[in-house]
Motif scaffolding. Structure first.
Motif, mmCIF file in Angstrom:
data_model
loop_
_atom_site.group_PDB
_atom_site.id
_atom_site.type_symbol
_atom_site.label_atom_id
_atom_site.label_comp_id
_atom_site.label_asym_id
_atom_site.label_seq_id
_atom_site.Cartn_x
_atom_site.Cartn_y
_atom_site.Cartn_z
ATOM 1 N N THR A 18 27.646 22.431 -8.319
ATOM 2 C CA THR A 18 26.794 21.239 -8.217
ATOM 3 C C THR A 18 25.511 21.417 -9.006
ATOM 4 O O THR A 18 25.074 20.507 -9.730
ATOM 5 N N LEU A 19 24.881 22.605 -8.891
ATOM 6 C CA LEU A 19 23.624 22.824 -9.608
ATOM 7 C C LEU A 19 23.867 22.842 -11.113
ATOM 8 O O LEU A 19 23.063 22.287 -11.880
ATOM 9 N N HIS A 20 24.955 23.456 -11.558
ATOM 10 C CA HIS A 20 25.226 23.494 -12.998
ATOM 11 C C HIS A 20 25.380 22.078 -13.553
ATOM 12 O O HIS A 20 24.850 21.759 -14.624
ATOM 13 N N GLU A 21 26.091 21.222 -12.853
ATOM 14 C CA GLU A 21 26.246 19.829 -13.283
ATOM 15 C C GLU A 21 24.895 19.121 -13.325
ATOM 16 O O GLU A 21 24.600 18.362 -14.267
ATOM 17 N N LYS A 97 34.134 24.743 -9.832
ATOM 18 C CA LYS A 97 34.291 23.286 -9.907
ATOM 19 C C LYS A 97 35.674 22.852 -9.418
ATOM 20 O O LYS A 97 35.869 21.682 -9.084
ATOM 21 N N ALA A 98 36.620 23.787 -9.364
ATOM 22 C CA ALA A 98 37.956 23.498 -8.832
ATOM 23 C C ALA A 98 38.118 23.997 -7.402
ATOM 24 O O ALA A 98 39.187 23.846 -6.817
ATOM 25 N N ARG A 99 37.078 24.622 -6.848
ATOM 26 C CA ARG A 99 37.114 25.262 -5.531
ATOM 27 C C ARG A 99 38.152 26.391 -5.496
ATOM 28 O O ARG A 99 38.832 26.623 -4.502
ATOM 29 N N VAL A 100 38.246 27.100 -6.593
ATOM 30 C CA VAL A 100 39.053 28.304 -6.721
ATOM 31 C C VAL A 100 38.098 29.491 -6.725
ATOM 32 O O VAL A 100 37.017 29.420 -7.307
ATOM 33 N N ALA A 101 38.471 30.591 -6.074
ATOM 34 C CA ALA A 101 37.589 31.758 -6.017
ATOM 35 C C ALA A 101 37.867 32.690 -7.203
ATOM 36 O O ALA A 101 38.969 33.232 -7.319
ATOM 37 N N PRO A 102 36.888 32.897 -8.087
ATOM 38 C CA PRO A 102 37.087 33.834 -9.196
ATOM 39 C C PRO A 102 36.844 35.266 -8.746
ATOM 40 O O PRO A 102 36.091 35.526 -7.805
ATOM 41 N N PHE A 103 37.500 36.215 -9.420
ATOM 42 C CA PHE A 103 37.206 37.624 -9.162
ATOM 43 C C PHE A 103 37.288 38.410 -10.458
ATOM 44 O O PHE A 103 37.956 38.021 -11.403
ATOM 45 N N ALA A 233 15.439 22.433 -7.620
ATOM 46 C CA ALA A 233 16.033 23.475 -8.451
ATOM 47 C C ALA A 233 16.174 23.002 -9.900
ATOM 48 O O ALA A 233 15.955 23.772 -10.844
ATOM 49 N N VAL A 234 16.542 21.750 -10.095
ATOM 50 C CA VAL A 234 16.661 21.206 -11.443
ATOM 51 C C VAL A 234 15.300 21.154 -12.118
ATOM 52 O O VAL A 234 15.157 21.484 -13.317
ATOM 53 N N ALA A 235 14.274 20.742 -11.388
ATOM 54 C CA ALA A 235 12.929 20.693 -11.958
ATOM 55 C C ALA A 235 12.490 22.079 -12.434
ATOM 56 O O ALA A 235 11.873 22.222 -13.492
ATOM 57 N N ARG A 236 12.826 23.111 -11.648
ATOM 58 C CA ARG A 236 12.512 24.472 -12.068
ATOM 59 C C ARG A 236 13.266 24.829 -13.343
ATOM 60 O O ARG A 236 12.714 25.445 -14.267
ATOM 61 N N ALA A 237 14.531 24.425 -13.427
ATOM 62 C CA ALA A 237 15.332 24.722 -14.609
ATOM 63 C C ALA A 237 14.790 24.009 -15.848
ATOM 64 O O ALA A 237 14.788 24.573 -16.948
ATOM 65 N N ALA A 259 23.595 36.759 -15.751
ATOM 66 C CA ALA A 259 23.970 35.563 -16.500
ATOM 67 C C ALA A 259 23.903 34.311 -15.631
ATOM 68 O O ALA A 259 23.286 33.311 -16.018
ATOM 69 N N LEU A 260 24.540 34.339 -14.462
ATOM 70 C CA LEU A 260 24.548 33.150 -13.611
ATOM 71 C C LEU A 260 23.172 32.880 -13.022
ATOM 72 O O LEU A 260 22.787 31.723 -12.851
ATOM 73 N N GLY A 261 22.428 33.929 -12.725
ATOM 74 C CA GLY A 261 21.050 33.720 -12.281
ATOM 75 C C GLY A 261 20.219 33.051 -13.359
ATOM 76 O O GLY A 261 19.386 32.195 -13.079
ATOM 77 N N GLY A 262 20.459 33.432 -14.623
ATOM 78 C CA GLY A 262 19.771 32.772 -15.724
ATOM 79 C C GLY A 262 20.123 31.303 -15.797
ATOM 80 O O GLY A 262 19.244 30.446 -15.935
ATOM 81 N N TRP A 263 21.409 30.978 -15.695
ATOM 82 C CA TRP A 263 21.819 29.577 -15.748
ATOM 83 C C TRP A 263 21.228 28.771 -14.602
ATOM 84 O O TRP A 263 20.867 27.614 -14.781
ATOM 85 N N CYS A 264 21.134 29.374 -13.416
ATOM 86 C CA CYS A 264 20.552 28.652 -12.285
ATOM 87 C C CYS A 264 19.091 28.300 -12.548
ATOM 88 O O CYS A 264 18.565 27.342 -11.960
ATOM 89 N N GLY A 265 18.438 29.049 -13.422
ATOM 90 C CA GLY A 265 17.061 28.760 -13.781
ATOM 91 C C GLY A 265 16.921 28.033 -15.102
ATOM 92 O O GLY A 265 15.815 27.930 -15.648
ATOM 93 N N GLY A 266 18.028 27.512 -15.646
ATOM 94 C CA GLY A 266 17.967 26.750 -16.888
ATOM 95 C C GLY A 266 17.910 27.587 -18.144
ATOM 96 O O GLY A 266 17.626 27.062 -19.234
ATOM 97 N N ALA A 267 18.200 28.875 -18.045
ATOM 98 C CA ALA A 267 18.102 29.763 -19.210
ATOM 99 C C ALA A 267 19.298 29.598 -20.142
ATOM 100 O O ALA A 267 20.366 29.127 -19.745
#
Length: 557
Positions: A18-21, A97-103, A233-237, A259-267
């Protein structure tokens, strides 16, 4: 009791999909990902992750809601058998986004190790680089059962498409770029992080994505409070502008979290040109060219080559603000030189694990760590929190809500590692520590690397730190070997092959270590003592000791 499918925390939590979208909708044309000659905007990455999600859903993959135990997963699982690159991040986000768990899959595994992992994880789909096609085919046939969906990513190996596999790019091109219909991602959706297996067979750590967001991904305000509102969160990004250069392999937690922490912050996330190993010259060239602001590294295995590269040819690293070191230590002299060569950067050491996220941090030359929110030091019997200054060697623990549920398919290991102390749920991964009077923490190392010699406990990491700081030593690993006199005795494997002689090494240790901690024997090697992620390769060190030193030793006193 079974774990409910409803959010377990009273406060609202974010989820990655949701946040990535939402971030992509706010900054669609900003650069999101860079690798080699590929530059992708947030709009383009969103398009591709939606397409992957639709591929997974079209094959019937997703989540089955209902009660489940903390060691169980209600999802279908996507294996990520990849080197670093755009497809790794697309796989992570597209799966959510598909509600599949990656590993994660360690790309160094041989067939037996991969078969063990897949038997435990039961992947419904495997996203893999073409160079691994033969191994995937052999192991899938070996396990039997319903064949998983195979998505093969072209690479420079030239390997042809495996029988029954779909070409990744062709599959995306044929899929819809709209959000998967009827799918509503949740903070309760899982991401599975398999441990490195340095203290036994790899275990699948079950993280709720909401806990990852507020824990390792650091979706928090400046005051440390968790971000619970998507708009905030979007405003921060939108305000953010970091460029995160990720060199550690994403098959381990540190690379993925950065990497994902960076994306959550708009990096914008950047990968070096070479992704099958560390090329320090390439890494520094990319850092300079792409104006990286943040870079995770892994101990001396990264820091020493970086220092050597910068000494050969200085780069303009004026944009670099943070070097985040985890999973292994940096020798004091190497740390000082690194900061001289990148004078605008601060170096932050973080200590944690696959099970806890980050527990303690320290900056600069400080030898002591500060506790992260939710972290504590437990008593030796793990029944209570220690107060500052209590003279007891305890266990580093992490709580505060943002910790995993447990280990996949392992109720006993879950019960042994995830405890309730004074009404709070804590994870105790196995690091020994002492809580000092000023509230800082003295970390002694992983209990699994503790050596009992003559009734005294020696923490391998303490001795390794001293050895790596000696002139002429580039790396060191310490372990015990059987001794008739001591039960176990301390031996060290040091590099390079022409490291100083035994007497010089013992003399160098003497001012810093009690006599019983000083190694009784030394093995020198020109081989690397590190795994691809920079962590210690104790298996290789033990092999060198066994082949170089015959029988139990009785040297020293």
């Amino acid at each position: 009791m079974p774990q409910s499918a409803e959010p377990r925390l009273a406060e609202q939590q974010l989820d990655l999909a949701t946040l990535h979208e939402a971030v992509a909708a706010a900054i669609p044309d900003r650069e999101c990902l860079v690798w080699r000659d590929r530059r992708m905007t947030w709009r383009e990455v969103t398009d591709r992750t939606r397409r992957l999600a639709n591929v997974l859903r079209a094959h019937g993959l997703g989540r089955r809601d209902g009660p489940h135990e903390p060691w169980e997963s209600p999802h279908d699982h996507l294996a990520l058998y990849l080197h670093n690159g755009p497809e790794y991040l697309e796989g992570l986000v597209g799966a959510h986004k598909a509600r599949v768990a990656p590993f994660n899959v360690n790309y160094r595994y041989v067939d037996d190790e991969l078969a063990h992992l897949f038997a435990d994880a039961r992947p419904a789909a495997i996203l893999y680089h073409a160079r691994f096609a033969g191994q995937v085919e052999r192991v899938v046939q070996r396990l039997g059962g319903a064949p998983p969906l195979l998505l093969q990513v072209a690479d420079d190996s030239g390997a042809p498409l495996a029988p029954g596999a779909l070409g990744y790019e062709d599959a995306l091109a044929a899929a819809s770029a709209e959000p998967p219909p009827g799918v509503r991602p949740s903070p309760d959706d899982l991401q599975i992080l398999y441990t490195g297996g340095t203290t036994g067979m790899p275990k699948g750590v079950l993280w709720r994505i909401g806990d990852l967001m507020h824990g390792p991904f650091q979706a928090r305000r400046r005051d440390g409070a968790a971000l619970t509102d998507v708009g905030e969160a979007v405003a921060r990004a939108v305000r953010g502008g970091h460029r995160v250069l990720v060199a550690p392999p994403m098959m381990h937690g540190g690379g993925t979290w950065s990497a994902l922490g960076g994306w959550c912050g708009g990096a914008c996330v950047i990968f070096p040109h070479r992704v099958d190993g560390l090329d320090a010259d390439d890494l520094m060239d990319v850092a300079e060219r792409e104006r990286a602001t943040r870079m995770p590294i892994v101990g001396d295995a990264f820091a020493r080559p970086i220092v050597e590269s910068l000494e050969r040819r200085p780069r303009d690293l004026s944009s670099l603000r943070t070097l985040l070191n985890s999973a292994a230590g940096i020798s004091p002299g190497v740390k000082r030189r690194l900061l001289e060569l990148a004078p605008g950067a601060r170096l932050v050491d973080v200590l944690g694990s696959s099970e806890s996220g980050f527990s303690v941090t320290r900056q600069g030359a400080d030898a002591r760590f500060a506790l992260h929110p939710g972290a504590a030091v437990l008593s030796a019997d793990r029944t209570r929190r220690l107060a500052p200054g209590e003279d007891e060697l305890g266990w580093l623990a992490k709580g505060g809500g943002s910790i995993p549920l447990g280990y996949l398919n392992a109720p006993e290991k879950t019960a042994a590692t995830f405890l309730t102390v004074d009404g709070d749920r804590l994870v105790v991964p196995g690091d020994r520590a002492r809580l000092l009077a000023d509230g800082t923490v003295e970390v002694h190392g992983r209990d699994a690397t503790t050596i009992n010699t003559g009734g005294e406990k020696v923490f391998a990491e303490e001795v390794e730190t001293v050895l790596r700081g000696l002139p002429g030593v580039t790396d060191a690993l310490v372990l015990g070997r059987p001794s008739e006199r001591w039960g176990s005795e301390i031996v060290a494997v040091v590099g390079p092959a022409d490291a100083p002689d035994d007497a010089a090494l013992r003399d160098g240790c003497a001012p810093h270590l009690a006599r019983y901690k000083i190694p009784k024997a030394f093995v020198r090697t020109g081989r690397t003592l590190r795994l691809p992620n920079g962590k210690a390769d104790y298996a290789a060190a033990r092999e060198l000791v066994e082949t170089s030193l015959d029988g139990p030793g009785e040297t020293g006193e």
